[in-house]
Design an enzyme around this catalytic site. Structure first.
Site, PDB file in Angstrom:
ATOM      1  N   HIS A   1      -1.904 -20.922   0.221  1.00  0.00           N
ATOM      2  CA  HIS A   1      -0.691 -20.102   0.387  1.00  0.00           C
ATOM      3  C   HIS A   1      -0.026 -19.843  -0.955  1.00  0.00           C
ATOM      4  O   HIS A   1       0.456 -18.748  -1.224  1.00  0.00           O
ATOM      5  CB  HIS A   1       0.309 -20.796   1.325  1.00  0.00           C
ATOM      6  CG  HIS A   1      -0.081 -20.722   2.766  1.00  0.00           C
ATOM      7  ND1 HIS A   1      -1.192 -21.332   3.265  1.00  0.00           N
ATOM      8  CD2 HIS A   1       0.497 -20.084   3.814  1.00  0.00           C
ATOM      9  CE1 HIS A   1      -1.294 -21.096   4.567  1.00  0.00           C
ATOM     10  NE2 HIS A   1      -0.272 -20.331   4.923  1.00  0.00           N
TER      11      HIS A   1
ATOM     12  N   LEU B   1      11.148   1.663   6.827  1.00  0.00           N
ATOM     13  CA  LEU B   1      10.515   2.092   5.585  1.00  0.00           C
ATOM     14  C   LEU B   1      11.279   3.313   5.066  1.00  0.00           C
ATOM     15  O   LEU B   1      11.579   4.216   5.850  1.00  0.00           O
ATOM     16  CB  LEU B   1       9.055   2.477   5.883  1.00  0.00           C
ATOM     17  CG  LEU B   1       8.250   2.861   4.659  1.00  0.00           C
ATOM     18  CD1 LEU B   1       7.833   1.612   3.885  1.00  0.00           C
ATOM     19  CD2 LEU B   1       7.022   3.670   5.048  1.00  0.00           C
TER      20      LEU B   1
ATOM     21  N   ARG C   1      -8.572 -19.920  -0.666  1.00  0.00           N
ATOM     22  CA  ARG C   1      -7.399 -19.760   0.209  1.00  0.00           C
ATOM     23  C   ARG C   1      -6.369 -20.852  -0.028  1.00  0.00           C
ATOM     24  O   ARG C   1      -6.635 -22.037   0.182  1.00  0.00           O
ATOM     25  CB  ARG C   1      -7.834 -19.771   1.676  1.00  0.00           C
ATOM     26  CG  ARG C   1      -6.671 -19.492   2.619  1.00  0.00           C
ATOM     27  CD  ARG C   1      -7.118 -19.454   4.077  1.00  0.00           C
ATOM     28  NE  ARG C   1      -5.999 -19.116   4.946  1.00  0.00           N
ATOM     29  CZ  ARG C   1      -5.101 -20.003   5.382  1.00  0.00           C
ATOM     30  NH1 ARG C   1      -5.184 -21.275   5.033  1.00  0.00           N
ATOM     31  NH2 ARG C   1      -4.094 -19.620   6.157  1.00  0.00           N
TER      32      ARG C   1
ATOM     33  N   ARG D   1       8.197   4.309  -4.718  1.00  0.00           N
ATOM     34  CA  ARG D   1       8.267   3.388  -3.580  1.00  0.00           C
ATOM     35  C   ARG D   1       7.269   2.247  -3.756  1.00  0.00           C
ATOM     36  O   ARG D   1       7.559   1.094  -3.418  1.00  0.00           O
ATOM     37  CB  ARG D   1       8.006   4.148  -2.264  1.00  0.00           C
ATOM     38  CG  ARG D   1       8.197   3.265  -1.033  1.00  0.00           C
ATOM     39  CD  ARG D   1       8.142   4.048   0.255  1.00  0.00           C
ATOM     40  NE  ARG D   1       6.819   4.602   0.511  1.00  0.00           N
ATOM     41  CZ  ARG D   1       6.534   5.418   1.529  1.00  0.00           C
ATOM     42  NH1 ARG D   1       7.488   5.792   2.360  1.00  0.00           N
ATOM     43  NH2 ARG D   1       5.315   5.876   1.701  1.00  0.00           N
TER      44      ARG D   1
ATOM     45  N   TYR E   1       0.823  -1.212   0.000  1.00  0.00           N
ATOM     46  CA  TYR E   1       0.000   0.000   0.000  1.00  0.00           C
ATOM     47  C   TYR E   1       0.851   1.253   0.000  1.00  0.00           C
ATOM     48  O   TYR E   1       2.071   1.199   0.162  1.00  0.00           O
ATOM     49  CB  TYR E   1      -0.946  -0.012   1.211  1.00  0.00           C
ATOM     50  CG  TYR E   1      -0.293   0.333   2.542  1.00  0.00           C
ATOM     51  CD1 TYR E   1       0.512  -0.579   3.213  1.00  0.00           C
ATOM     52  CD2 TYR E   1      -0.481   1.585   3.120  1.00  0.00           C
ATOM     53  CE1 TYR E   1       1.093  -0.257   4.425  1.00  0.00           C
ATOM     54  CE2 TYR E   1       0.103   1.911   4.342  1.00  0.00           C
ATOM     55  CZ  TYR E   1       0.886   0.995   4.988  1.00  0.00           C
ATOM     56  OH  TYR E   1       1.477   1.310   6.183  1.00  0.00           O
TER      57      TYR E   1
ATOM     58  N   GLU F   1      12.160   2.855  14.033  1.00  0.00           N
ATOM     59  CA  GLU F   1      11.262   3.940  13.623  1.00  0.00           C
ATOM     60  C   GLU F   1      10.009   3.889  14.478  1.00  0.00           C
ATOM     61  O   GLU F   1       9.904   3.073  15.398  1.00  0.00           O
ATOM     62  CB  GLU F   1      10.916   3.812  12.131  1.00  0.00           C
ATOM     63  CG  GLU F   1      10.293   2.484  11.747  1.00  0.00           C
ATOM     64  CD  GLU F   1      10.125   2.300  10.244  1.00  0.00           C
ATOM     65  OE1 GLU F   1      10.030   3.290   9.517  1.00  0.00           O
ATOM     66  OE2 GLU F   1      10.072   1.126   9.819  1.00  0.00           O
TER      67      GLU F   1
ATOM     68  N   LYS G   1       6.282  -1.630   1.910  1.00  0.00           N
ATOM     69  CA  LYS G   1       5.090  -1.106   2.592  1.00  0.00           C
ATOM     70  C   LYS G   1       3.981  -2.148   2.450  1.00  0.00           C
ATOM     71  O   LYS G   1       3.057  -2.018   1.633  1.00  0.00           O
ATOM     72  CB  LYS G   1       4.706   0.259   2.008  1.00  0.00           C
ATOM     73  CG  LYS G   1       3.986   1.165   2.994  1.00  0.00           C
ATOM     74  CD  LYS G   1       4.119   2.621   2.617  1.00  0.00           C
ATOM     75  CE  LYS G   1       3.180   3.531   3.396  1.00  0.00           C
ATOM     76  NZ  LYS G   1       3.352   3.533   4.841  1.00  0.00           N
TER      77      LYS G   1
HETATM   78  N1  PDD Z   1       2.917   5.255   7.525  1.00  0.00           N
HETATM   79  N2  PDD Z   1       7.607   4.190   9.030  1.00  0.00           N
HETATM   80  C1  PDD Z   1       6.475   3.476   9.056  1.00  0.00           C
HETATM   81  C2  PDD Z   1       6.483   2.134   9.681  1.00  0.00           C
HETATM   82  C3  PDD Z   1       5.289   3.999   8.504  1.00  0.00           C
HETATM   83  O1  PDD Z   1       4.165   3.271   8.526  1.00  0.00           O
HETATM   84  C4  PDD Z   1       5.309   5.300   7.951  1.00  0.00           C
HETATM   85  C5  PDD Z   1       4.105   5.920   7.352  1.00  0.00           C
HETATM   86  C6  PDD Z   1       6.509   6.010   7.956  1.00  0.00           C
HETATM   87  C7  PDD Z   1       6.631   7.365   7.342  1.00  0.00           C
HETATM   88  O2  PDD Z   1       6.667   7.256   5.944  1.00  0.00           O
HETATM   89  P1  PDD Z   1       6.200   8.443   5.013  1.00  0.00           P
HETATM   90  O3  PDD Z   1       6.995   9.622   5.395  1.00  0.00           O
HETATM   91  O4  PDD Z   1       6.514   7.985   3.649  1.00  0.00           O
HETATM   92  O5  PDD Z   1       4.735   8.657   5.268  1.00  0.00           O
HETATM   93  C8  PDD Z   1       7.643   5.416   8.490  1.00  0.00           C
HETATM   94  C9  PDD Z   1       1.694   5.630   6.972  1.00  0.00           C
HETATM   95  C10 PDD Z   1       1.359   7.007   6.679  1.00  0.00           C
HETATM   96  C11 PDD Z   1       0.575   4.679   7.271  1.00  0.00           C
HETATM   97  O6  PDD Z   1       0.863   3.499   7.313  1.00  0.00           O
HETATM   98  O7  PDD Z   1      -0.571   5.095   7.420  1.00  0.00           O
END
Ligand code: PDD
Length: 277
Positions: free
Chosen positions: A100, A201, A98, A51, A32, A177, A144
């Site tokens: 895997h 990320l 379903r 990304r 996503y 993070e 992501k």
């Molecule tokens: N998340 N690290 C993680 C684990 C995140 O989920 C996010 C953002 C960030 C910041 O990334 P960016 O600057 O590209 O938004 C760092 C979003 C917004 C979410 O999952 O809703």
């Protein structure tokens, strides 16, 4: 008859809406993006699409036309007519019984929502409180992915402690993070954050924060911090697309600086604003 049951309702499994068979639901088998607009203009669309392309490749979902994704985002954004919007979209590997092992030639599913970003000026003025939580995630956090259970559990733990965000700490005792944000410290005129690696990320906000720091003549070092080092920093802040830079005023209940947003963070917020105009 193959049967499915939705709460108390029994249905013919062959008649199920395909959204019930989405691999995103069964396996978190999808990726996503979250992006936003400022005053009617989408911010860093190319960065997010790049990304997203990497995330798709990372989980081997093929056959997604990025030009089509771009047009869908633009079309939905045009339709919503929300100047300050949060744009969420995901692609899953597809729908099917379903298993895997996915069927060959599945059709990926696309889903998008656009919603208004409310007034978050208070979080910039008052700052966030954060608490630490073990980083329980997998070894490909640069993707992501829809698998966000460790992030959800971390955020729930923070909420239980009355905090706004969870700061993830890996098995080496280093901060990676936030559960849904990038994490930064400021010592003197130096900004410090974890280096990009498989463990975090590649945040788009991080990239623009680096630019803002450069424009302000601040040093920027990519080196992970321990919670102890974070507690002793002059200032802390988070970076996330929906709110760009958010000051952190308390870390595991300990006041950071004067427990108010610090001068460097405030300067970075103003500098960042220039990118969004
Ligand atoms: N998340 N690290 C993680 C684990 C995140 O989920 C996010 C953002 C960030 C910041 O990334 P960016 O600057 O590209 O938004 C760092 C979003 C917004 C979410 O999952 O809703």
């Amino acid at each position: 008859m193959n049967v499915a049951m939705i709460d108390d309702r029994i249905v013919d499994a062959n008649q199920l809406d395909s959204s019930y068979l989405d691999r995103g639901l069964y396996f978190g088998d999808g990726v996503y993006e979250v992006l936003r607009s400022y005053n009617g203009k989408i911010f860093a669309l190319d960065d997010h699409l790049a990304r997203f392309t990497d995330s798709l490749a990372g989980v081997e979902i093929d056959g997604v036309d990025m030009n089509q994704i771009r047009s869908r985002v633009l079309k939905a954004f045009d339709t919503a007519k929300i100047p300050n919007a949060k744009i969420y979209f995901h692609v899953t590997r597809g729908s099917g019984p379903r298993d895997h092992n996915p069927a060959v030639n599945m059709n990926p599913n696309f889903f998008l929502t656009i919603s208004e970003i409310g007034d978050y000026s208070k979080s910039k003025i008052n700052g966030y409180t954060v608490s630490t939580y073990p980083d329980l995630r997998w070894k490909k956090c640069w993707i992501k992915s829809l698998n966000l259970l460790p992030n959800v559990l971390a955020k729930m733990d923070a909420a239980k402690k009355g905090c706004d965000e969870a700061i993830l700490v890996d098995e080496n005792g280093l901060i990676t993070e936030g559960s849904s944000s990038a994490f930064f410290a400021c010592v003197g005129r130096t900004i410090q954050t974890a280096p990009t690696s498989a463990n975090i990320l590649p945040s788009i906000t991080r990239k623009y924060t680096m630019k803002a720091a450069h424009n302000l003549g601040l040093a920027f070092i990519e080196k992970s911090l321990t919670p102890e080092q974070a507690k002793n920093a002059d200032e802390l802040f988070l970076g996330v697309t929906t709110k760009d830079i958010i000051p952190v005023v308390k870390f595991d209940n300990l006041a950071i600086g004067s427990a108010a947003p610090g001068p460097i963070t405030r300067k970075l917020i103003s500098e960042f604003e220039k990118f969004t105009k």
